[in-house]
Design a protein around this motif. Structure first.
Motif, PDB file in Angstrom:
ATOM      1  N   LEU A 179       0.818  -1.212   0.000  1.00  0.00           N
ATOM      2  CA  LEU A 179       0.000   0.000   0.000  1.00  0.00           C
ATOM      3  C   LEU A 179       0.850   1.260   0.000  1.00  0.00           C
ATOM      4  O   LEU A 179       0.486   2.258  -0.632  1.00  0.00           O
ATOM      5  CB  LEU A 179      -0.949   0.009   1.198  1.00  0.00           C
ATOM      6  N   ALA A 234      -3.970   3.715   3.452  1.00  0.00           N
ATOM      7  CA  ALA A 234      -4.870   3.876   2.301  1.00  0.00           C
ATOM      8  C   ALA A 234      -5.501   5.255   2.248  1.00  0.00           C
ATOM      9  O   ALA A 234      -5.712   5.809   1.164  1.00  0.00           O
ATOM     10  CB  ALA A 234      -5.951   2.801   2.333  1.00  0.00           C
ATOM     11  N   LEU A 240      -8.085   3.924  -2.875  1.00  0.00           N
ATOM     12  CA  LEU A 240      -7.820   2.706  -2.114  1.00  0.00           C
ATOM     13  C   LEU A 240      -8.874   2.398  -1.059  1.00  0.00           C
ATOM     14  O   LEU A 240      -9.100   1.231  -0.747  1.00  0.00           O
ATOM     15  CB  LEU A 240      -6.440   2.793  -1.444  1.00  0.00           C
ATOM     16  N   PRO A 290      -7.024  -2.199   0.546  1.00  0.00           N
ATOM     17  CA  PRO A 290      -6.295  -2.846   1.637  1.00  0.00           C
ATOM     18  C   PRO A 290      -6.641  -4.318   1.824  1.00  0.00           C
ATOM     19  O   PRO A 290      -5.762  -5.136   2.097  1.00  0.00           O
ATOM     20  CB  PRO A 290      -6.699  -2.028   2.868  1.00  0.00           C
TER      21      PRO A 290
END
Length: 203
Positions: free
Chosen positions: A17, A74, A82, A154
């Motif tokens: 991420l 995120a 995200l 995620p």
């Protein structure tokens, strides 16, 4: 930011991420046997729990636990792709992270402790298969490209990392065709390729 990680561990999801949001960050490898970092720091001084991920946001400010670290990273995505900022979409991301963390992650973790008997291994595989079947069925019934919606997020990174452990425990993922398809799609992302190379998992 600095991510304390161990190669291939669940901290890999955070690493992925961080690559996705394209920010500057540092990495510091942790030996989870000696609890020393690559710079010689006692990792217990960083995270008293002794495990990864540990995300140093500012000097001395540490965030731990995947269900907290992954959404935190995120939400720093400048494109806001995200994770939804609020509402049911965000709640669904947290729901999946909770399931992955408390159920699937724990089921795999059994294989990384003391040696298991054949009977214990069989029970462990059966538990993993039951949990994966739920995810596979969900994916098969969903119209979305990923776990929550049509955007990688995620939960997808975390599922990819956990199921990657099947390689280490001689567990067969082929019966779960929808999970395998999602894994293959996630594996092609540049953020994943870079993270896995940085951690020495692929050439």
């Amino acid at each position: 930011m600095k991510l304390y990680y161990s190669p291939g561990a669940c901290s890999l999801a955070s690493h992925i991420l961080l690559n996705e949001i394209n920010v500057d960050f540092d990495l510091e490898r942790v030996d989870l046997t000696t609890h020393k970092t690559e710079k010689g720091t006692d990792f217990f001084e960083v995270n008293r729990k002794g495990y990864v991920p540990a995300l140093e946001i500012n000097p001395g400010l540490i965030l731990t636990e995947n269900v907290a670290v992954l959404p935190f990273i995120a939400q720093h995505d400048p494109k806001q792709d995200l994770i939804p900022p609020s509402g049911l979409g965000r709640a669904k991301v947290l729901e999946w992270l909770g399931y992955l963390n408390s159920e699937l992650h724990d089921a795999y973790s059994v294989f990384f402790g003391p040696a298991l008997s054949k009977e214990e291994q069989d029970r462990g595989y059966a538990t993993i298969d039951k949990l994966l079947q739920y995810i596979d069925d969900y994916l098969g019934e969903s119209d979305s490209d990923y776990l929550v919606n049509d955007r990688f997020g995620p939960a997808d990174a975390y599922l990819f990392v956990i199921t990657n452990w099947s390689n280490s425990i001689q567990h067969d993922l082929t019966p779960f065709k929808n999970i395998v398809a999602l894994r293959n799609k996630v594996a092609q992302r540049q953020s994943v390729q870079i993270a896995m190379r940085d951690e020495g998992l692929i050439a």
